[in-house]
Structures are given as structure tokens and as C-alpha cells.
Design an enzyme around this catalytic site. Structure first.
Site, PDB file in Angstrom:
ATOM      1  CG  HIS A   1      -1.835   1.198   1.213  1.00 40.91           C
ATOM      2  ND1 HIS A   1      -3.066   1.163   0.598  1.00 40.91           N
ATOM      3  CD2 HIS A   1      -1.680   2.457   1.683  1.00 40.91           C
ATOM      4  CE1 HIS A   1      -3.633   2.341   0.706  1.00 40.91           C
ATOM      5  NE2 HIS A   1      -2.821   3.152   1.354  1.00 40.91           N
TER       6      HIS A   1
ATOM      7  CG  ASP B   1     -11.479   3.748   5.738  1.00 37.75           C
ATOM      8  OD1 ASP B   1     -10.994   4.691   6.393  1.00 37.75           O
ATOM      9  OD2 ASP B   1     -11.206   3.547   4.546  1.00 37.75           O
TER      10      ASP B   1
ATOM     11  NE  ARG C   1      -9.491  10.931   7.981  1.00 39.80           N
ATOM     12  CZ  ARG C   1      -8.638  10.069   7.422  1.00 39.80           C
ATOM     13  NH1 ARG C   1      -9.039   8.870   7.053  1.00 39.80           N
ATOM     14  NH2 ARG C   1      -7.381  10.388   7.234  1.00 39.80           N
TER      15      ARG C   1
ATOM     16  CB  SER D   1      -8.046   5.299   7.006  1.00 39.03           C
ATOM     17  OG  SER D   1      -8.399   5.217   5.654  1.00 39.03           O
TER      18      SER D   1
ATOM     19  CE  LYS E   1      -8.759   2.037   3.265  1.00 38.19           C
ATOM     20  NZ  LYS E   1      -8.839   3.362   2.696  1.00 38.19           N
TER      21      LYS E   1
HETATM   22  N1  URA Z   1      -5.326   6.440   2.213  1.00 36.77           N
HETATM   23  C1  URA Z   1      -6.323   5.856   2.925  1.00 36.77           C
HETATM   24  O1  URA Z   1      -6.834   4.805   2.572  1.00 36.77           O
HETATM   25  N2  URA Z   1      -6.765   6.479   4.033  1.00 36.77           N
HETATM   26  C2  URA Z   1      -6.235   7.648   4.470  1.00 36.77           C
HETATM   27  O2  URA Z   1      -6.666   8.147   5.475  1.00 36.77           O
HETATM   28  C3  URA Z   1      -5.202   8.252   3.707  1.00 36.77           C
HETATM   29  C4  URA Z   1      -4.750   7.623   2.580  1.00 36.77           C
END
Ligand code: URA
Length: 425
Positions: free
Chosen positions: A82, A161, A168, A183, A187
Site C-alpha cells: 500500500h 472507513d 474527512r 483507515s 482495509k
Molecule cells: N489512504 C487511505 O486509505 N486512508 C487515508 O486516510 C489516507 C490515505
């Protein structure tokens, strides 16, 4: 439990209890806590922070808001990566098939771009026919068939999320280490990968502008992953200059295919290989040779199979923008700066990104770089090419680039910043 007392507690710098966290995340997901109440709580968290135990509980509550996927039935170990987001960051495109070619299964759930950073799904959608939305069964089929799949996260994965991130984004509460870490990790943990490599970007084009903040974010995420049984490693990587020579959807796909064909810009190849090595080690395949898999075409074979399995035609011509404009070098000398954030904003204004979630992107739009910092440039020679279908956007993109380019007198010493700045395990 009432939401106002939870907001007041965080406003007054108290620790939230486990019960408060479980309740507020669940009640928000169900619609019992209103957006304006969660906005106030998110702002209180941004301003006053959360400790390690609060972040862990918040992440667990977000995971529990939806389903968890399970890849334990696959014959191969799973590995995922990621990135926290950057300009010209197309690394997922060559990386997922490369790691699959070396023996791991790569279930890569990706997102779309917003603001000045691009999104992997937007890039891949420039390939004619390619589909981002797959059911869980389709995702598993592609993973079994090709070894790698890049697709959108389904609605059932960490729905708390999904809702909170959208909130957000419009309430100035993105840049909070506890909220970013929970966040991303909710995931990734819900997705069910066995190992995870995080690419935490640092610099003007990233959310984290300083090494200190990036280290804290990386350590928080590595801790969350490890606590949930996911082998997690983070690389801190430079995002002061765009990655590679392109920023924009189809332009970045073209560059990724060059990497898979054994060419491509040196920084993209270096970062792809560094992340691949860590993913393979974390997946228990330390002896795999990703350099060989790039050179012998096996990564390209996986790419073609993966694109076809999702309806795409890997041989179809990529969309090109209708208009281009060359930005010349302003002087003769050494290019010593080319600011990532400015290039990201320029690409976005040209149509490569969206201003609101529901906007469409221009697949051919973006910025092409003809030189990177350290190169000698000649006054008037092409430095950048801007691409768009809507030439009335050129002046806004040029405005974004004002002050982004520094050419220093010939002979000025230049020390390139390393791509990989640190590693946290
Ligand atoms: N990527 C995400 O999935 N969440 C965040 O808060 C920032 C970047």
C-alpha cells in the site's frame, strides 16, 4: 452511550474508552451518529491525537464494521503493498504482476485519485475494456488464474472507513496520523493478506511532508499490522520529485508497460524492485529473483493475463490527449528541483484528477517530464509536455508550475536524494 460525551472527551484531551470507540464507530456506520457529529470527533482526534491503544481499538472497530476476506485456501502465500499516495506513483502496476511472477499471490485492493495524487484504478481504466469492480468470487478467480488482481474494494470491506474517509476528505481532517493509519490498516487487515509492505511517501507531493511524521505514521501502521498477525514492513520513500517521467493515467500505464518490458525510468525500476524484494521476503519467498522476472518477460506475461482476466485488451492503443503544450527549460544549467506537488497539481488541473468524487477523469491528460533533477538542460529545450483534451486548462496548469522548476548554473554540484530513505520493520 451518547455521542456528545464522546466528542467532549476527545475535545478535552481524554483517552476514549474501548466501549466509547466500539460504540461510536458502529453507531456512525449505522447512521445513528450524524456526519456533523463525526466531523467534530474527527477534528478533535486530528487536534488532540490518540494513543497506541486507542488507535488499535479504533482500527479493530473499523474492521468489525464489515466483512473479512480469506485467502487461506490459495496455494500461494499472499503479499500486498500500500502506498500512502504520491505524484507519478504507478508502482502498483508493474509490482503486482512482478511479485506474482515470483510465486506470491497479490490481492491488490486499490483506490481512485483525489486531489493532486493519482489513483491506481483511474490509471488502469485507461486500458480499453478493463473493469475495476469485481465480485469477491471474480476477484478470487483472477487471483487463481493470473496470480495477481488489482481491483476496487467491495462495499462490504470496512464500510466505517468508506464513510469516514469521504467525510474527512471534505472536513479538513485527512492529515491525522491516527486516522490515516487506522483507515489504511483496517482495509488491509480486513482484506486478509498474510503480509504487507507499506510505501510511506515523504516530501512535497505526499501527505507526510517530513521524515519525522512519516516515521511515526509508518511505525503506527507496522504496529497495527503486526498486532493483527499480518507481517508488515514499511519503506519510507522520496516524494519531493515525481516518480518516473509521467504523471497522468494513460501516460503512467505506458511507462509501467515499459518497466515490465525491461526498460523504463531508473527510479521506477529501483523502487519496484525494492518493494518486490520486501514483499517476497515477507511472504516467505526470500530467494525469489524479481530482477530476473522483469528481464525474462515472466512479469509481463502475468500483467497481460491479469489485464485480460479483467476484460482489458493489453494490446489496444492507449488513449491520448487531443492537445499538448511544451514547457521549455527557463535557462541553461543543472536542473536542481522539479517539485512533485506542483507537477501533481498541474496534472490534476489538466484533467488527470478530479475535484469532486463524482467527476470523470481525462484518461490521456497529464504531465510528461523530459528531464529529472541532476540533468543538464538547455534554455528553450523541452522540459515538460502538458497533455489535455481541454486546452483552456493550460494556463491553470502553467500557473501551478510557477516556481516549481529550478535551473542552477552549470557545474553546480547536485546530490540526488535516495529513493528509499528508511525502512521500518
Ligand atoms: N489512504 C487511505 O486509505 N486512508 C487515508 O486516510 C489516507 C490515505
Amino acid at each position: 452511550m451518547d455521542v456528545i460525551s464522546v466528542i467532549r472527551a476527545k475535545r478535552d484531551r481524554a483517552r476514549l474508552t474501548d466501549e466509547q470507540i466500539d460504540w461510536v464507530v458502529d453507531a456512525y456506520t449505522r447512521g445513528e451518529v450524524a456526519d456533523e457529529q463525526m466531523s467534530a470527533l474527527a477534528m478533535a482526534i486530528l487536534l488532540n491525537g490518540m494513543d497506541r491503544a486507542e488507535i488499535a481499538r479504533w482500527t479493530a472497530a473499523m474492521i468489525a464494521s464489515g466483512e473479512r476476506m480469506d485467502f487461506s485456501g490459495l496455494a500461494r502465500p499472499t503479499a500486498d503493498k500500500h502506498s500512502t499516495g504520491g505524484v507519478g506513483d504507478k508502482i502498483t502496476l508493474p509490482l503486482a504482476p512482478l511479485v506474482a511472477a515470483c510465486g506470491a499471490a497479490v490481492p491488490q485492493l486499490s483506490g481512485r485519485g483525489l486531489g493532486h495524487t493519482g489513483g491506481t484504478l483511474d490509471k488502469l481504466e485507461s486500458i480499453p475494456g478493463w473493469r475495476a469492480s469485481l465480485s469477491n468470487t471474480e476477484m478470487l478467480d483472477v487471483l487463481r488464474d493470473a496470480g495477481a488482481v488489482i481491483c476496487a474494494a467491495g462495499d462490504g470491506l470496512a464500510p466505517a472507513d468508506r464513510k469516514l474517509y469521504a467525510l474527512r476528505d471534505v472536513t479538513g481532517t485527512v492529515e491525522s496520523i491516527p486516522l490515516i493509519a487506522s483507515s489504511i490498516m483496517s482495509k488491509k487487515i480486513a482484506e486478509g493478506t498474510g503480509s504487507l509492505v507499506l510505501d510511506v511517501k515523504v516530501g512535497s507531493g505526499a501527505f507526510m511532508k517530513t521524515l519525522e511524521d512519516a516515521r511515526e505514521l509508518a511505525a503506527t501502521m507496522v504496529g497495527l499490522g503486526t498486532d493483527h498477525g499480518v507481517r508488515t514492513v514499511a519503506l519510507l520513500t522520496d516524494m519531493s520529485v515525481p516518480l518516473g517521467l509521467t504523471a497522468g493515467n494513460a501516460l503512467e500505464v505506458r511507462e509501467s508497460v515499459e518497466v515490465l518490458a525491461g526498460g523504463g525510468p531508473a527510479d521506477v525500476v529501483e523502487l519496484t524492485l525494492a518493494l518486490a524484494r520486501d514483499m517476497l521476503a515477507a511472504a516467505g519467498l526470500p530467494d525469489a529473483d524479481p530482477e530476473k522476472a522483469l528481464a525474462d518477460g515472466s512479469a509481463m506475461d502475468v500483467w497481460r493475463r491479469m489485464i485480460r482476466a479483467q476484460g482489458g485488451d493489453p494490446d489496444a492503443p492507449l488513449p491520448a490527449a487531443r492537445e499538448t503544450l511544451v514547457v521549455p527549460a527557463p535557462a541553461t544549467g543543472v536542473l536542481t528541483a522539479l517539485d512533485a506537488y506542483a507537477v501533481g497539481v498541474a496534472a490534476w488541473r489538466l484533467g488527470a484528477g478530479r475535484a469532486r468524487k463524482e467527476d470523470a477523469v481525462q484518461l490521456g491528460a497529464g504531465v510528461e517530464l523530459h528531464a529529472k533533477p541532476g540533468a543538464t538542460v538547455r534554455e528553450g529545450a523541452p522540459l515538460l509536455t502538458l497533455h489535455t483534451d481541454t486546452p483552456e486548462r493550460f494556463p491553470y496548469a502553467q500557473e501551478a508550475l510557477a516556481g516549481a522548476i529550478t535551473v542552477s548554473p552549470q557545474g553546480t554540484p547536485f546530490t540526488p536524494r535516495p529513493i528509499v530513505l528508511d525502512r521500518i520493520a
